[in-house]
Scaffold this motif. Structure first.
Motif, short mmCIF file in Angstrom:
data_model
loop_
_atom_site.label_atom_id
_atom_site.label_comp_id
_atom_site.label_asym_id
_atom_site.label_seq_id
_atom_site.Cartn_x
_atom_site.Cartn_y
_atom_site.Cartn_z
N THR A 49 47.85 27.35 52.48
CA THR A 49 47.61 27.95 53.76
C THR A 49 48.57 29.22 53.95
OG1 THR A 49 46.93 25.94 55.04
CG2 THR A 49 47.93 27.72 56.39
N ALA A 50 49.70 29.11 53.49
CA ALA A 50 50.85 30.22 53.55
C ALA A 50 50.22 31.52 53.00
CB ALA A 50 51.94 29.67 53.25
N VAL A 51 49.77 31.41 51.57
CA VAL A 51 49.10 32.48 50.97
C VAL A 51 47.80 32.98 51.65
CG1 VAL A 51 48.22 33.33 48.62
CG2 VAL A 51 50.22 31.65 48.81
N GLY A 52 46.99 32.03 52.06
CA GLY A 52 45.70 32.39 52.57
C GLY A 52 45.99 33.11 53.99
N ARG A 53 46.93 32.78 54.69
CA ARG A 53 47.29 33.56 55.88
C ARG A 53 47.43 35.07 55.70
NH1 ARG A 53 50.96 30.48 57.44
NH2 ARG A 53 49.78 29.15 58.84
N ARG A 54 48.28 35.20 54.46
CA ARG A 54 48.78 36.59 54.31
C ARG A 54 47.20 37.52 53.51
NH1 ARG A 54 49.66 39.45 49.73
NH2 ARG A 54 50.99 41.12 50.15
N ALA A 55 46.41 36.61 52.68
CA ALA A 55 45.64 37.14 52.11
C ALA A 55 44.47 37.50 53.38
CB ALA A 55 44.59 36.13 51.38
N ALA A 56 44.30 36.90 54.28
CA ALA A 56 43.37 37.02 55.44
C ALA A 56 43.90 38.33 56.20
CB ALA A 56 43.13 35.78 56.51
N SER A 57 45.27 38.29 56.38
CA SER A 57 45.79 39.50 56.88
C SER A 57 45.45 40.76 56.37
CB SER A 57 47.13 39.43 57.46
OG SER A 57 47.88 40.30 57.65
N VAL A 58 45.88 40.68 54.94
CA VAL A 58 45.50 42.06 54.18
C VAL A 58 44.20 42.38 54.32
CG1 VAL A 58 45.54 43.05 52.02
CG2 VAL A 58 47.60 41.67 52.78
N ALA A 59 43.17 41.33 54.32
CA ALA A 59 41.62 41.82 54.25
C ALA A 59 41.36 42.25 55.68
CB ALA A 59 40.90 40.20 53.86
N GLY A 60 41.91 41.79 56.62
CA GLY A 60 41.53 42.15 57.80
C GLY A 60 42.11 43.61 58.31
N GLU A 61 43.07 43.96 57.67
CA GLU A 61 43.52 45.47 57.67
C GLU A 61 42.50 46.26 57.32
OE1 GLU A 61 46.89 46.13 55.57
OE2 GLU A 61 48.35 44.58 56.54
N HIS A 62 41.50 45.96 56.44
CA HIS A 62 40.53 46.68 55.72
C HIS A 62 39.02 46.21 56.17
CE1 HIS A 62 43.16 48.69 52.92
NE2 HIS A 62 43.97 47.33 52.71
N THR A 106 42.91 38.30 34.88
CA THR A 106 44.11 37.38 35.06
C THR A 106 45.31 38.19 35.25
OG1 THR A 106 44.05 37.42 32.48
CG2 THR A 106 42.77 35.84 33.64
N GLY A 107 46.05 37.34 36.02
CA GLY A 107 47.47 38.18 36.37
C GLY A 107 48.21 37.27 37.48
N THR A 108 49.14 37.80 37.96
CA THR A 108 49.79 37.15 39.15
C THR A 108 49.11 37.63 40.53
OG1 THR A 108 51.39 39.02 39.44
CG2 THR A 108 51.66 37.40 37.91
N GLY A 109 49.46 36.80 41.46
CA GLY A 109 48.98 37.13 42.98
C GLY A 109 49.60 38.46 43.47
N PRO A 110 50.87 38.83 43.25
CA PRO A 110 51.48 39.67 43.86
C PRO A 110 50.98 41.23 43.29
CG PRO A 110 53.30 38.14 43.64
CD PRO A 110 51.95 37.78 42.96
N GLU A 111 50.71 41.10 42.01
CA GLU A 111 50.12 42.14 41.34
C GLU A 111 48.48 42.14 41.50
OE1 GLU A 111 52.38 44.16 37.98
OE2 GLU A 111 52.42 41.88 37.44
N ALA A 112 47.86 41.46 40.46
CA ALA A 112 46.40 41.59 40.54
C ALA A 112 45.71 41.07 41.84
CB ALA A 112 46.00 40.75 39.30
N GLY A 113 46.10 40.06 42.52
CA GLY A 113 45.65 39.55 43.68
C GLY A 113 45.63 40.34 45.07
N ASP A 114 46.97 40.83 44.98
CA ASP A 114 47.05 41.96 45.96
C ASP A 114 46.20 43.09 46.01
OD1 ASP A 114 48.72 42.44 48.57
OD2 ASP A 114 49.03 44.28 47.58
#
Length: 494
Positions: free
Chosen positions: A234-247, A209-217
């Protein structure tokens, strides 16, 4: 304080674990605004420990190597335990999220149990196929687990949405690190221990458990995670997909929605209005598959609005612990403020508040809760922000249409495409319009008819990938092809 939601620790590698930094965060009861308990405030170090445990459980542990039948036994036991401990889970979801207890019991808890039951059956169906080829070889495929799944879930349906991902991922033989919403972490911590009681080996399910910017990221970026399963805005998902895409991590994204609910002139109006009310007040409107946009045939528009004006104020609102309550509080004060901002914007955009639009007058402890009145708005222009954006609260906008083509055009006019619905007695129209609505799931003559066997998911900015049904396991498996050479036997001399 009830032992059901007492101060808990993270769950990593099969045991309770304090967060590395020793920090905790308050968990608020939305019905009163008071602190209910605290939960660990995990960070990147805790995510790393959880991923290491999940990685070891996948690479060296028994879970991926069990037969599907053996995994099924564990998952079915989870379903049994959910029902056996239903009272505790109902209390957790009601206190943590503000859910009315009747909703929590008959929807959230029962749906979670059904998900584990259904996925226990799917665990036994993961087989490949032999492929006929002209080459001199035996060619066949195998469906295998991906590895470590990072599951990130939102605040509105903590138990259901975590079970949706975890049950399917485990059925396929994966291991999981789950990061629940920081607003509503309690059922995730409870379920981690319940899965262990059901026989899940150490490290198979880990919860931080924790926050998105720390644990989620940290979970999105961790190199030991093989796949991301995300539900959220959608806003958070867009960023999450982008970060996952980098990897280059595969992802499934179940994102925001703004479902259109069409009522044709030939519909059963009484039945349709009942479904319309359910579609926008269910879970206090905090439902990605809600129906907040009502599109009504012009000839019955005024009649439908009048029925809504009379009926909506009578929907029971108040204490989530009262079995008669249908509408509870918003899950947090920031969510309530967002809804209130949209109602104020609707007035600026020329909308007429038919009913609601404020805060209900409640007394005692409930006076501090995060309540808003269910609100019906007419007269907004087609380009209204309130019409086109996801309010995520008990707010219904009403527009009229002249014919079927205009109804479909209005329904498909937003950036979202998660759910839609229509009411008509004309069977041909039902099939025709359902095929034209740009949404992942379409309901006819009702709303929110969901079952673990029926897949759902979005198009456009509502995401991609499907959950529920056998389609769900496709997102948690990979296909391996095996080709075994079969040389032509030598010719015997005559």
């Amino acid at each position: 304080m009830s032992a059901t939601y007492e101060d808990r620790q993270l769950f990593i590698d099969g045991r309770d674990t304090a967060s590395a930094a020793g920090r905790r965060m308050d968990v608020i009861d939305p019905s009163t605004g008071n602190v209910l308990t605290t939960a660990p405030l995990g960070d990147a170090a805790d995510i790393d420990a959880a991923v290491v445990a999940a990685r070891r459980a996948f690479d060296e542990g028994p879970w991926p190597r069990m037969s599907g039948r053996d995994r099924a036994r564990v998952l079915h036991r989870v379903a049994d335990l959910i029902r056996e401990r239903a009272d505790e889970l109902v209390e957790i979801e009601s206190r943590d999220v503000g859910k009315p207890v009747t909703l929590a019991r008959h929807v959230d808890v029962e749906t979670a149990a059904q998900q584990y039951e259904y996925c226990s059956a799917l665990a036994q169906t993961l087989d490949g196929s032999v492929r006929d080829t002209p080459i001199p070889a035996l060619a066949y495929t195998r469906r295998e687990p991906l590895g470590v799944v990072g599951a990130i879930t939102p605040f509105n349906f903590p138990l259901i949405l975590s079970s949706t991902k975890i049950a399917a991922a485990l059925a396929a033989g994966n291991t999981v690190v789950h990061k629940p919403a920081d607003d509503t972490p309690l059922s995730a911590l409870f379920m981690a221990r319940l899965l262990a009681d059901a026989g899940a080996p150490e490290g198979v399910l880990n919860v931080v458990t924790g926050t998105g910017p720390e644990a989620g990221d940290a979970l999105l970026r961790h190199p030991g995670v093989d796949k991301i399963a995300f539900t959220g805005s959608t806003a958070v998902g867009r960023r999450a997909a982008s970060v996952a895409g980098e990897h280059l991590k595969p992802v499934t994204m179940e994102l925001g929605g703004n479902g259109a609910h069409l009522v044709f002139a030939d519909a059963d109006i009484e039945s349709a209005v009942g479904a319309v009310i359910k579609a926008f007040v269910f879970n206090t409107g905090q439902f990605c598959m809600a129906g907040p946009r009502l599109l009504v045939a012009a000839e019955v528009h005024d009649a439908v609005v009048e029925v809504l004006r009379q009926a909506v104020p009578g929907v029971p609102l108040g204490d989530p612990r009262d079995p008669a309550t249908v509408i509870g509080p918003m899950a947090g004060d920031q969510h309530r403020k967002k809804v209130e901002e949209y109602v104020a914007l609707a007035r600026q955009e020329g909308g007429r508040i038919v009913t609601g639009g404020g805060r209900p007058e409640l007394t005692g402890d409930l006076a501090g809760g995060f309540y808003v009145e269910p609100t019906v708005i007419t007269g907004l222009p087609a380009d209204s922000r309130v019409v086109n954006e996801e309010v995520f609260g008990p707010v219904l906008t009403v527009q009229s249409f002249a014919d079927e083509d205009e109804a479909v055009a209005l329904a498909n006019s937003t950036a979202y495409g998660l759910a839609a619905g229509l009411h008509t007695r004309d069977l041909a129209r039902a099939h025709r319009v359902a095929g034209r609505l740009d949404a992942g799931i379409v309901w006819v003559n009702d709303w929110a008819m969901l079952d673990p066997a029926v897949p759902f998911g979005g198009v456009k900015q509502s995401g991609f990938g499907r959950e529920y049904g056998p389609e769900a396991l496709e997102a948690y498996t990979k296909t391996r092809s095996v080709v075994i050479s079969l040389p032509t036997p030598p010719q015997e001399e005559s």
